[in-house]
Design a protein around this motif. Structure first.
Motif, short mmCIF file in Angstrom:
data_model
loop_
_atom_site.label_atom_id
_atom_site.label_comp_id
_atom_site.label_asym_id
_atom_site.label_seq_id
_atom_site.Cartn_x
_atom_site.Cartn_y
_atom_site.Cartn_z
N THR A 392 0.82 -1.21 0.00
CA THR A 392 0.00 0.00 0.00
C THR A 392 0.86 1.26 0.00
N ALA A 395 1.32 2.91 -3.30
CA ALA A 395 0.14 3.26 -4.07
C ALA A 395 0.13 4.73 -4.47
N GLN A 400 -4.82 1.46 -6.35
CA GLN A 400 -3.58 0.77 -6.01
C GLN A 400 -3.49 0.51 -4.51
#
Length: 427
Positions: A392, A395, A400
């Protein structure tokens, strides 16, 4: 009293299979206002707080607030046999399912399993489920009582079978009609509950029983009807033997009044062109059960149907191998990849929320973050495990950030679950 939930919010106001992921609305610092079990506002946190000065606030930080997950096809009586060593469908039914379902004549046993199933589903963020019970009316009563005590919106029906099943699990055409009608009268539209007319599938119902249930549906067209369709190729061959004059599997239902608006057909993998066209013509729903289809070796659902049909998503507990709709979304992604269909995270979230709501004809009540909708909500931790967190951090947008949780998340990703506006407290 109005209560504000703060966090990231993700809203899918329309079907991304039709409008694309661009229709989604993401607020990095958003809020949801809830009052009397309903969502009253969704938007930027500063705006919502300014509109509701003094309202109590629960701040989930970077937690992602989304609609509660909707599991459109489950067998709650199979809770205890989930992840049993796999066989093909018919062997699996005879070896595991039927012996377990025979135990549901006992109200205490049915009540225990119903409560256990509900709590397992809620722990994974599922706030609505549509379940098959067993042939025993006690199994329906147990399911609805468990859902009612938890404030859930839930759907279920007595599973009807009068052939090709053990003596302990067979009813008759008349008793199926009588029991179903009595249960329908008792439970339909009580609190947040809905009765669903439920022939298991054509191989376990005689034409007389299918006709009796078709007649009941004609008398109560406001109810849904759920059954199984074209799950495995050997199942389809069996149906052809049992119904030699039928044009195809779907025709075994159509000829007995069991095809129409409000029909919910589980699996729907190996369909003919006629079946696909007829399901679209009557605006019936298909339900994709990817973990079940891979676990039992049924086949690969064609997600192209989502362009033209109502399509929901389901765990299919316990043929499905997980109670988690996150894991089910991941499996749907993998199945689609095997068919050369790349699903966007928006498609996956839609299938588990708004898409399943549409499949169950509840799209005006649940499945969307919007004013007027019932406040069934889930707050997701997008960094619930070290593996997810490290993905994460890279992202660049919400998709994402969300996708690792879809692919690798489990109950640890569920920070909070709200049922009809109330925080669910784990048992």
């Amino acid at each position: 009293m109005t209560h504000l939930l703060l966090g990231q919010t993700l809203t899918l106001p329309s079907d991304p299979f039709q409008t694309g992921p661009e229709s989604a609305r993401h607020e990095r610092r958003g809020a949801v206002a809830i009052a009397q079990g309903k969502i009253t506002a969704v938007g930027p946190a500063d705006d919502i707080r300014a509109a509701h000065p003094g309202a109590p606030v629960t701040d989930y930080g970077t937690g992602l607030i989304v609609p509660g997950f909707i599991d459109a096809h489950v067998h709650y009586p199979q809770t205890a046999i989930i992840a049993s060593w796999g066989k093909r469908l018919i062997d699996w039914l005879n070896t595991y399912t039927f012996p377990e379902e025979s135990r549901f004549a006992d109200p205490a046993y049915a009540s225990d399993v119903a409560g256990r199933y509900m709590d397992l589903a809620l722990a994974h963020g599922t706030t609505t489920m549509c379940s098959y019970a067993t042939i025993h009316p006690t199994s329906v009563d147990a399911f609805f009582a468990a859902a009612q005590s938890r404030g859930l919106r839930a759907l279920a029906g007595k599973t009807c079978m009068d052939r090709n099943a053990p003596d302990t699990l067979r009813d008759t055409a008349q008793s199926a009609y009588d029991d179903s009608k009595s249960l329908l009268t008792k439970w339909q539209n009580q609190d947040r509950l809905s009765y669903v007319i439920t022939p298991r599938f054509s191989p376990t119902s005689t034409p007389d029983q299918l006709s009796a249930l078709g007649a009941l549906w004609a008398e109560h067209p406001d109810c849904l009807m759920q059954t199984h369709l074209s799950e495995q190729v050997d199942e389809i061959a069996w149906v052809q033997e049992l119904f030699p004059t039928a044009r195809d599997y779907l025709d075994t239902y159509e000829a007995h009044g069991l095809l129409g608006t409000g029909g919910v057909y589980g699996h729907a993998i190996h369909l003919t062109d006629r079946e696909i066209a007829r399901l679209a013509e009557v605006d019936a729903a298909m339900v994709h059960c990817p973990t079940s289809n891979t676990f039992i070796g049924s086949g690969l659902f064609n997600m192209a149907h989502a362009q033209t049909h109502r399509v929901g998503l389901a765990t299919d507990t316990g043929g499905g191998s997980n109670f988690s709709m996150l894991r089910t979304m991941a499996a749907a992604y993998e199945v689609a990849q095997l068919r050369g269909q790349a699903l966007h995270p928006a498609h996956l979230m839609w299938l588990a929320t708004g898409g399943s709501a549409r499949a169950l004809r509840l799209e005006d009540k649940i499945g969307t973050l919007a004013p007027g909708y019932e406040a069934d909500l889930v707050v997701l931790d997008l960094a619930s495990t070290p593996a997810i967190a490290q993905a994460t951090t890279r992202a660049e947008d919400i998709w994402q950030a969300l996708f690792p949780t879809i692919m690798m998340g489990d109950d640890r990703a569920v920070t909070a679950t709200y049922i009809n506006g109330h925080l669910h407290m784990a048992a």
